[in-house]
Write a protein that holds these residues in place. Sequence first.
Motif, short mmCIF file in Angstrom:
data_model
loop_
_atom_site.label_atom_id
_atom_site.label_comp_id
_atom_site.label_asym_id
_atom_site.label_seq_id
_atom_site.Cartn_x
_atom_site.Cartn_y
_atom_site.Cartn_z
N MET A 190 0.82 -1.20 0.00
CA MET A 190 0.00 0.00 0.00
C MET A 190 0.86 1.27 0.00
SD MET A 190 -3.23 -1.06 0.18
CE MET A 190 -4.25 0.15 1.02
N GLU A 191 2.01 1.20 0.69
CA GLU A 191 2.87 2.36 0.81
C GLU A 191 3.69 2.60 -0.46
OE1 GLU A 191 6.79 3.73 3.43
OE2 GLU A 191 5.51 2.09 4.13
N ARG A 192 4.16 1.53 -1.09
CA ARG A 192 5.13 1.67 -2.17
C ARG A 192 4.53 1.60 -3.56
NH1 ARG A 192 9.67 -2.57 -0.34
NH2 ARG A 192 10.29 -2.27 -2.52
N LEU A 193 3.31 1.06 -3.68
CA LEU A 193 2.72 0.92 -5.00
C LEU A 193 1.46 1.77 -5.12
CD1 LEU A 193 3.05 -2.94 -5.63
CD2 LEU A 193 4.56 -1.12 -6.40
N ALA A 194 1.36 2.48 -6.22
CA ALA A 194 0.18 3.30 -6.47
C ALA A 194 -1.02 2.42 -6.79
CB ALA A 194 0.46 4.26 -7.64
N PRO A 198 -0.06 -0.97 -10.96
CA PRO A 198 1.05 -1.54 -10.17
C PRO A 198 0.57 -2.50 -9.08
CG PRO A 198 1.40 0.81 -10.54
CD PRO A 198 -0.01 0.51 -10.97
N ARG A 199 -0.42 -2.08 -8.29
CA ARG A 199 -0.91 -2.96 -7.23
C ARG A 199 -1.54 -4.22 -7.81
NH1 ARG A 199 -3.92 0.88 -2.74
NH2 ARG A 199 -2.13 2.27 -2.35
N ARG A 200 -2.29 -4.04 -8.87
CA ARG A 200 -2.93 -5.20 -9.47
C ARG A 200 -1.89 -6.18 -10.01
NH1 ARG A 200 -7.79 -5.20 -13.97
NH2 ARG A 200 -7.74 -7.42 -14.42
N ALA A 201 -0.84 -5.66 -10.63
CA ALA A 201 0.21 -6.52 -11.16
C ALA A 201 0.86 -7.32 -10.04
CB ALA A 201 1.26 -5.68 -11.89
N PHE A 202 1.10 -6.66 -8.90
CA PHE A 202 1.72 -7.36 -7.77
C PHE A 202 0.83 -8.49 -7.26
CE2 PHE A 202 1.99 -8.06 -3.22
CZ PHE A 202 3.32 -8.44 -3.09
N ALA A 227 6.63 -4.77 -9.70
CA ALA A 227 5.26 -4.29 -9.93
C ALA A 227 5.22 -2.77 -10.01
CB ALA A 227 4.34 -4.77 -8.81
N GLY A 228 6.18 -2.10 -9.36
CA GLY A 228 6.22 -0.64 -9.39
C GLY A 228 6.45 -0.07 -10.77
N THR A 229 7.05 -0.86 -11.64
CA THR A 229 7.30 -0.41 -13.02
C THR A 229 6.31 -1.00 -14.00
OG1 THR A 229 8.87 -2.23 -13.39
CG2 THR A 229 9.75 -0.15 -12.52
N ALA A 230 5.32 -1.76 -13.50
CA ALA A 230 4.35 -2.41 -14.39
C ALA A 230 3.39 -1.39 -15.00
CB ALA A 230 3.55 -3.47 -13.63
N GLY A 311 -5.66 -1.14 -22.60
CA GLY A 311 -5.06 -1.71 -21.40
C GLY A 311 -5.91 -2.78 -20.75
N ARG A 312 -6.96 -3.23 -21.43
CA ARG A 312 -7.86 -4.25 -20.87
C ARG A 312 -7.26 -5.65 -21.00
NH1 ARG A 312 -13.20 -2.35 -20.87
NH2 ARG A 312 -13.19 -0.06 -20.84
N GLN A 313 -7.61 -6.50 -20.04
CA GLN A 313 -7.31 -7.92 -20.12
C GLN A 313 -8.54 -8.58 -20.74
OE1 GLN A 313 -4.10 -9.05 -19.06
NE2 GLN A 313 -3.97 -6.80 -19.10
N VAL A 314 -8.41 -9.02 -21.99
CA VAL A 314 -9.55 -9.48 -22.78
C VAL A 314 -9.53 -11.01 -22.90
CG1 VAL A 314 -10.74 -9.32 -25.00
CG2 VAL A 314 -9.48 -7.35 -24.11
#
Length: 488
Positions: A190-194, A198-202, A227-230, A311-314
């Motif tokens: 929560m602190e490091r990822l927006a 990014p959070r979803r990727a993690f 994930a921070g660079t995703a 950017g959708r996952q289809v």
Amino acid sequence: MNQNDSLRRPVEAEPQRLGALAVLPVFMGLKGRRAILAGGSAAARWKAEVLAAAGANVDIYAPDPSEEMLALVARGAADGSLTLHRRPWALDAFEGAAVAICDAETDAEAQAFYCAAKAASVPVNVIDNPAFCQFQFGSIVNRSPVVVGISTDGAAPIVGQAVRRRIETLLPPTLSAWGKLAAKVRPRVMERLAMGPPRRAFWERFADLAFGSTPPPDDVDAMIDAAGTATMDGHVTLVGAGPGDAGLMTLKAMRALQACDVILFDDLVSDEVLELARREAKRICVGKRGGRKSCKQEDITAMMIRLAKQGRQVVRLKSGDPMVFGRAGEEIAAVRAAGIGVTVVPGVTSASAMASILQTSLTHRDHAQTLSFTTGHSRHGTLPDGLDVAAIVGEGKTAIIYMGGRTSVALVERACAAGVSADTPAVAMWNVARANQHVWRGRLADLPEAVAQTQNDGPLLIAIGGVFGEEAVDVSTMPDVVQQAIAG
């Protein structure tokens, strides 16, 4: 007829409305709270252990506790505490209690305990007496902090236990450790990822690893950094829904449905398959059916690309296997040309489902050395001109013809003209692996009449070959040791 008359536009479908619930599943936190339990039987012993495992401090009121209860108290619980009071319960026992459980010997005792608990505003359960229960205990799958509760509203406890066993096989034992790690690292995430990609990727990567067989690492800082660079680029996944029975879906297919943003599904995909999808996912029907109004293939492909570029996952959800007569090649080529990643998840094709239902090996070595999957119609709706029927139908061959309802006459005429016996066994199956499935078995010569007379507009699969004959299994040809085992 105008060409547009046979076309239709993609239509967004609403998720099915949540059906009626017999009970509301609620998870109650009991850590450090007081629970009272009246009774010392073996049944009460199990309830005491469950309450304490949830962190409750359990006061047990039992003048004559069973050996099982005494053994539990002596051993102690995994969490919480167990205190045995060798006396009957009384009104003062309810003070400060979070829950109250009773193993009553009579209905009079059950009613008295129930009324006392209600008067003290304490949720109450009288074991095996639904009339005096405000809540129920279900079957439990324990991968704490991942806990699954299963209820049949008291109607069929054995069914609940069977469901629990099924779920147990799907959840790896290491899931518990991954769940504990998730609680530990959540503040850092929560602190490091927006919020957003990014959070979803993690968490998607975390969940994929949690369902593996390996224990979690000591730390996941590297995963957080990655994930921070995703950017969560769009992606297209072609998923095989199988012939209709949701039980034939693969685990990978179900995970794809749970992770997607948008589903483009065909007419033949069943409602029970769609219900496996993430409820928040947008569902768009892009139905394509022979002889009916259908969406244009180019429109479907263009929509996939547009959604993925957003950017959708289809998920492109197709009946059966996407790589068997599913136009997958065209879709994959276009998606790749657009620079979008694509994945294929195979499904059970109708031929395999039909073989399992008929319990017939399509390649039984005594009757078939070749197996062919063939489309029964060309883009013009006729039997393909270049189809060499003699090459797929005849002695030692099994032929499976998809979408051959309107061309069965031409198929049989071409086969007989090539010298194939009119008595060759044949099968026609409509709506394979669905509740309205219908099967016809007979001679090749009788196939067109059977197709014409059957009042069924569902998808049809035709199968031709000696493996479908009644005499296909000859016990006398089996090895002696097998014949002896059959004879008993």
